[in-house]
Enzyme design. Structure first.
Site, PDB file in Angstrom:
ATOM      1  N   ASN A 222       0.962  -1.176  -0.103  1.00 50.32           N
ATOM      2  CA  ASN A 222      -0.040  -0.008  -0.024  1.00 50.32           C
ATOM      3  C   ASN A 222       0.861   1.293  -0.043  1.00 50.32           C
ATOM      4  O   ASN A 222       2.108   1.214   0.086  1.00 50.32           O
ATOM      5  CB  ASN A 222      -0.955   0.017   1.370  1.00 50.32           C
ATOM      6  CG  ASN A 222      -0.411  -0.092   2.550  1.00 50.32           C
ATOM      7  OD1 ASN A 222       0.180   0.927   2.840  1.00 50.32           O
ATOM      8  ND2 ASN A 222      -0.295  -1.340   3.457  1.00 50.32           N
ATOM      9  N   ARG A 223       0.366   2.421   0.001  1.00 51.77           N
ATOM     10  CA  ARG A 223       1.046   3.734  -0.437  1.00 51.77           C
ATOM     11  C   ARG A 223       1.535   4.285   1.156  1.00 51.77           C
ATOM     12  O   ARG A 223       1.995   5.450   0.886  1.00 51.77           O
ATOM     13  CB  ARG A 223       0.080   4.612  -1.125  1.00 51.77           C
ATOM     14  CG  ARG A 223      -0.168   4.295  -2.514  1.00 51.77           C
ATOM     15  CD  ARG A 223      -1.218   5.136  -3.136  1.00 51.77           C
ATOM     16  NE  ARG A 223      -1.569   4.562  -4.331  1.00 51.77           N
ATOM     17  CZ  ARG A 223      -0.944   4.915  -5.656  1.00 51.77           C
ATOM     18  NH1 ARG A 223       0.356   5.264  -5.704  1.00 51.77           N
ATOM     19  NH2 ARG A 223      -1.591   4.101  -6.797  1.00 51.77           N
TER      20      ARG A 223
END
Ligand SMILES: Cc1cc2nc3c(=O)[nH]c(=O)nc-3n(C[C@H](O)[C@H](O)[C@H](O)COP(=O)(O)O)c2cc1C
Length: 413
Positions: A222-223
């Site tokens: 994920n970011r």
């Protein structure tokens, strides 16, 4: 009678925060020159008080020239100005860097046999110690008890860094980077005379995003950049806490003054959380934990084959760490804080998540490809289990971090 030069120096110093830089006799004393430079260049009026041992490493001339003040290690110089009392009384901050094992012991026991130890007894401002010594000295129960005593009394004792020590040895005990000690001093000074409200507390913070491997080269991730978790760790350290930072894939350098545990996957993070939370007063789960992971891990790289469809990906659920530690608290009264990254119906989803997870506080923020992740700034609403709602306007991630600790401290057992 004062000469003109002295009067001018007094005028210049007026209004500037007064910092006492205590330097004790460790090999890292030379690094305190850099800390002194950062403090003076950023507008602080710094008085250096070395110990006699420190003067074996860096001489009085260096400290005096760099600080613009006279330098003495003992109480018998300029006695008419009663320096053993005045220096501590007038300080806005005392920072001891490096702090030797000996200095920590003297401070913990209230000894006053030189100018620095007298200053530590007369100071009514925040005090920061940055210990540096060999790992054996740091880990010795005597040193650990002295550190615990100082923290209990409200001093900020920065965890030493891990790395190269004097000679060929490496391990925990290295003086953190002067820039990082400076940042902690800046934060402590910004909080003013307020006592470090997390002194004597152990807090655990997770940061970053877990990565769930698919094959040796690919993962589901994920970011999350980890910057909010790092801000939480740094602010907690500046407020006196012993901090364990559980870091997942951030690529960020370890912040000074905290214990860092590196993890990769959600399962590894769960193990690390359960271990660190055992004696923690508060756990803040800022890391973005993957809800799912690939059901299988391919030992070799998954290859595309001509004429063959792309393989279907089967996912399984990861453990729900926040719900687990909220349901079974490792200690009575342990405060648990979760984070919710939402893309729509932000508040309604946040309230629902708070109920489902059973944590005490939930920091709800809206995320998107260009929003929050990786940014230096954030905005959020902190929901509490008792129905409270605190809106934190757009600003540095440190400001949100401080609000979280402001909400945690009154809830601590
Ligand atoms: C070369 C050398 C390096 C030293 N480095 C350290 C150190 O990094 N940390 C420490 O606690 N003591 C260190 N010591 C021991 C201290 O200098 C010694 O305990 C001294 O009494 C400390 O005095 P002070 O706390 O008044 O400065 C070192 C001694 C020598 C000779």
């Amino acid at each position: 009678m004062r000469g003109d030069a002295v009067d001018q120096a007094v005028d210049r110093a007026a209004g500037r925060p007064k910092v006492v830089l205590g330097v004790s006799g460790g090999i890292a004393a030379y690094k305190a020159c850099e800390l002194l430079r950062r403090l003076t260049e950023s507008g602080h009026d710094v008085r250096v008080v070395p110990t006699a041992s420190a003067l074996h490493f860096v001489g009085a001339a260096t400290w005096s020239a760099l600080s613009g003040h006279p330098v003495s290690a003992e109480v018998w110089s300029e006695v008419h100005e009663v320096p053993h009392v005045r220096i501590g009384q007038h300080a806005d901050l005392v920072v001891v860097a490096p702090a030797t094992a000996d200095m920590l012991a003297k401070a913990a026991h209230g000894l006053a046999d030189d100018l620095l130890t007298n200053t530590l007894l007369t100071a009514r401002c925040p005090v920061v110690f940055a210990p540096a010594m060999h790992t054996e000295m740091w880990e010795h129960p005597a040193t650990q008890e002295n550190v615990a005593t100082l923290r209990r009394r409200g001093a900020v004792v920065i965890e030493p860094a891990v790395g190269r020590l004097t000679g060929v040895d490496t391990g925990k005990g290295r003086l953190p980077d002067p820039d990082e000690i400076f940042e902690i001093c800046r934060r402590v000074l910004a909080r003013g005379v307020r006592a470090p409200d997390l002194a004597g507390r152990h807090v655990v913070v997770s940061a970053g995003g877990t990565r769930e491997p698919l094959d040796p080269v690919r993962y589901l991730g994920n970011r999350s950049s980890g910057k909010q978790g790092y801000a939480l760790a740094r602010t907690a350290a500046a407020r006196g806490a012993r901090v364990t930072l559980l870091e997942a894939n951030t690529g960020l350098p370890d912040p000074a003054g905290v214990d860092v545990v590196h993890v990769g996957t959600a399962v590894q993070l769960r193990e690390a959380v359960l271990k660190a939370a055992a004696d923690a007063d508060a756990v803040v789960m800022a890391a973005a934990v993957a809800d799912f992971r690939p059901a299988t891990y391919a030992e070799g790289k998954i290859k595309k084959k001509d004429g063959v469809e792309a393989p279907a990906l089967t996912l399984v659920r990861n453990p729900d760490i926040l719900a687990e530690i909220s349901a079974e608290r490792a200690r009575p009264g342990q405060v648990i804080v979760g984070f919710a990254a939402e893309t729509d119906d932000v508040l309604a989803n946040g309230r629902d998540k708070l109920r489902r997870k059973g944590c005490d506080l939930l920091v709800v923020n809206e995320v998107g490809e260009r929003k929050t992740f990786g940014s230096e700034e954030n905005e959020a609403v902190v929901l509490s289990a008792d129905g409270g709602e605190t809106t934190v306007p757009h600003g540095p991630k440190e400001a949100l971090a401080d609000t979280v600790w402001d909400l945690v401290t009154p809830r601590l057992f």
